[in-house]
Design an enzyme around this catalytic site. Structure first.
Site, PDB file in Angstrom:
ATOM      1  N   LYS B  75       0.855  -1.199   0.000  1.00 45.86           N
ATOM      2  CA  LYS B  75       0.000   0.000   0.000  1.00 45.86           C
ATOM      3  C   LYS B  75       0.887   1.244   0.000  1.00 45.86           C
ATOM      4  CE  LYS B  75      -3.941   2.016   2.530  1.00 45.86           C
ATOM      5  NZ  LYS B  75      -4.838   1.850   3.689  1.00 45.86           N
ATOM      6  N   SER B 150      -9.795   1.847   2.656  1.00 48.72           N
ATOM      7  CA  SER B 150      -8.905   2.605   1.802  1.00 48.72           C
ATOM      8  C   SER B 150      -7.850   1.744   1.101  1.00 48.72           C
ATOM      9  CB  SER B 150      -8.191   3.691   2.611  1.00 48.72           C
ATOM     10  OG  SER B 150      -7.324   3.103   3.554  1.00 48.72           O
ATOM     11  N   SER B 174     -10.041  -0.395   6.845  1.00 46.47           N
ATOM     12  CA  SER B 174      -9.393  -0.205   5.540  1.00 46.47           C
ATOM     13  C   SER B 174      -8.687  -1.430   4.972  1.00 46.47           C
ATOM     14  CB  SER B 174      -8.398   0.950   5.607  1.00 46.47           C
ATOM     15  OG  SER B 174      -9.101   2.166   5.536  1.00 46.47           O
TER      16      SER B 174
END
Lengths: 94, 484
Positions: B75, B150, B174
């Site tokens: 990420k 997210s 997330s």
């Protein structure tokens, strides 16, 4: 809690943000919506309840105050928008 | 044989048996990224050439111990030396990290190869990856839908076979919510199990890095690699190192499962509810003891979360001022202008919304009514979880109230977007671990996720519960269709 336009602009100033005219309107609506929703916390019975400041048990973590050299100043400065002589450069303040 | 369809433990076995090389694996993934990236849009930065070079070196050395030669996706809020960490923000569009996050050091120590940095909502604020400054990621099961967020890029990449596994971060869901939306396995470990050093901070008392994988065994393996105390993160706990793979026993006889009825009520899609009921029936069939109970404070959790998370974010994001790193405005005549204009131009709408909300709840006059009150309710939520765990080994809920929604459906209504986190935020507030595992598809073929919550540092229990379910059902065999 009802939020006024003046309050929103004051909060934006505290946050170092400038809101454009159209943003003011939409942020005012959003903030009001979210705060109306968030008000539910005031229905919880919290008399005498301690505040939780972190997810794990509350304690202080101490360590020796020792200097550890990162060793590569250039690579740290490389992300600065402006630099000079190994320092971050900003506009004149005095 | 398509290598991108295999799990990491399958790849590892083939590597060990010298049936394949690291270059075979990395090439297969690079080809897959080139093929699928135009429609999935999961990556912000790809490191394909570097990855191929590393694989070549590993093959030449011929040592496949640890996880040498296995690739991963990261990420884009986790720092890797010499690689951009953008946080999907204009603010950090050109930021190149001078150091490795502790989790990255651990991956490098294992010989794991980075394929690139994955898309996300800007500064991890959002539930759909639509708030990325760069691109909107699509859900591999239906390209018109969001992958969740997210960590949407991480979940979509694993689902689409563009990375065999990935790291995400989870502040209010997330990792788990996008894993649920994309039909993969995602865990938010106990707060303090994994070092946050090198993770760009959103809400420091809630953030936690975790694994997103194709199956539960891979999840346990990746957790083994990244868990552990770090002196650079004082909130990481110094606990005994465990082998999470050993916890996978394929046996839940006598496991006490609590089912909190508040998580199955209003706002939960009937098909999601049905899938969960079927999953719970499966657990009973496998010998677990299931009991319904009430978790009264759940109704306060979402509001509590948004107050605390935004308050912490408003403070954490104060560091972005256009001086030491990050975006700097062209329009300024004094220092104050640099701060204000850089922040106003560098941050997107949702980030600014949360900074404003956070500053509001911390400002004098409102501190007691919102922030202090939320911190007290946080205690109530923690206590309620502790009480539940006196009776139950795990708590089972839906991961999200719905399946993946359409791109654009909620992006203009922040409050509605926040409601997608309703099942996941209480877990971050309490600091306990939870895993999302696929438990079915709806009538449109979209994946549904089950959330299994455990006690502090009881990752072994939730992994075994998830594993046992996975081994006795066949949802893993469903594959994304890239529907247009």
């Amino acid at each position: 809690m009802k939020v006024s336009k003046e309050e929103l602009l004051h909060i934006a100033k505290l946050s170092n943000l400038i809101l454009k005219e159209d943003e003011v309107e939409s942020y005012l609506l959003n903030l009001q919506d979210i705060l109306n929703f968030a008000d539910i916390v005031n229905e919880a019975s919290t008399e005498g309840v301690q505040e939780t400041i972190g997810a794990n048990s509350n304690y202080n973590v101490f360590r020796k105050d020792e200097i550890k050299e990162f060793g590569n100043r250039d690579i740290l400065l490389q992300n600065a928008p402006e630099q000079e002589d190994g320092m971050f450069k900003i506009p004149k303040v005095i | 044989m398509n290598l991108t369809e295999l799990t990491v433990h399958e790849l590892k076995e083939k590597l060990n048996n010298k049936e394949i090389t690291s270059q075979d694996i990395v090439k297969a993934y690079v080809d897959r990224i080139n093929e699928k990236e135009p429609e999935v849009k999961a990556f912000i930065t790809t490191l394909c050439d570097e990855a191929l070079e590393q694989a070549k070196k590993i093959d030449e050395e011929g040592d496949y111990s640890s996880f040498k030669g296995i690739p991963i996706g990261i990420k884009d809020n986790i720092n890797i030396t010499g690689v951009k960490t953008t946080c999907a923000s204009r603010m950090l569009e050109n930021f190149v990290s001078p150091y490795d996050a502790t989790v990255i050091e651990k991956l490098k120590d294992e010989g794991i190869i980075n394929l690139g940095k994955l898309n996300m909502d800007e500064f991890a604020m959002g539930g759909s990856t639509e708030y990325s400054y760069f691109k909107k990621t699509s859900n591999p099961w239906d390209l018109n839908r969001v992958p969740g967020g997210s960590s949407g890029g991480s979940a979509a990449a694993v689902a689409a076979g563009m990375a065999p596994w990935a790291l995400g971060s989870d502040t209010g869901g997330s990792i788990r919510q996008p894993s649920s939306f994309c039909g993969v396995v995602g865990m938010k470990p106990t707060y303090g199990l994994i070092s946050r050093y090198g993770l760009v901070a959103f809400a420091s008392s809630l953030d936690q890095i975790g694994p997103i994988t194709k199956d539960v065994r891979d999840n346990a393996m990746l957790l083994n690699i990244i868990a552990g105390h770090d002196e650079k993160d004082t909130t990481s706990e110094n606990i005994e190192k465990k082998d999470y793979v050993k916890a996978l026993k394929n046996d839940v006889k006598g496991l006490k499962i609590g089912v909190p009825k508040e998580f199955y009520g209003e706002g939960i899609n009937p098909e999601v509810k049905k899938a969960l009921e079927t999953a719970i029936a499966k657990y009973k069939e496998l010998g677990a003891e299931v009991e319904e109970f009430s978790m009264d404070v759940a109704k306060y959790a979402l509001a509590t979360y948004y107050i605390i998370a935004c308050a912490e974010a408003s403070s954490n994001l104060g560091r972005f001022d256009g001086i030491r790193y990050g975006y700097r405005t062209k329009e300024f005549s004094n220092l104050k202008d640099i701060y204000k204009n850089s922040r106003s131009e560098g941050f997107g709408a949702e980030v600014k919304r949360r900074i404003i909300l956070g500053t509001y709840v911390l400002s004098s006059g409102y501190y007691d009514a919102y922030y202090k009150k939320a911190q007290q309710v946080r205690t109530l939520v923690k206590n309620e979880f502790s009480k539940a765990f006196e009776k139950y080994d795990v708590i089972v809920t839906p991961t999200a109230p719905t399946v993946a929604f359409n791109i654009g459906e909620k992006s203009n209504n922040p409050l509605e977007m926040y409601l997608a986190d309703i099942c996941t935020v209480p877990i971050n507030i309490a600091g306990v671990p939870a895993i999302s595992v696929p438990c079915g598809v709806d009538s449109n073929g979209m994946p549904i996720g089950m959330q299994i919550i455990g006690k502090h540092f009881a990752e072994e229990t939730i992994l075994n519960a998830a594993y046992t379910y996975e081994q006795n059902t066949n949802f893993k065999e469903n594959k994304p269709t890239f529907k247009k």
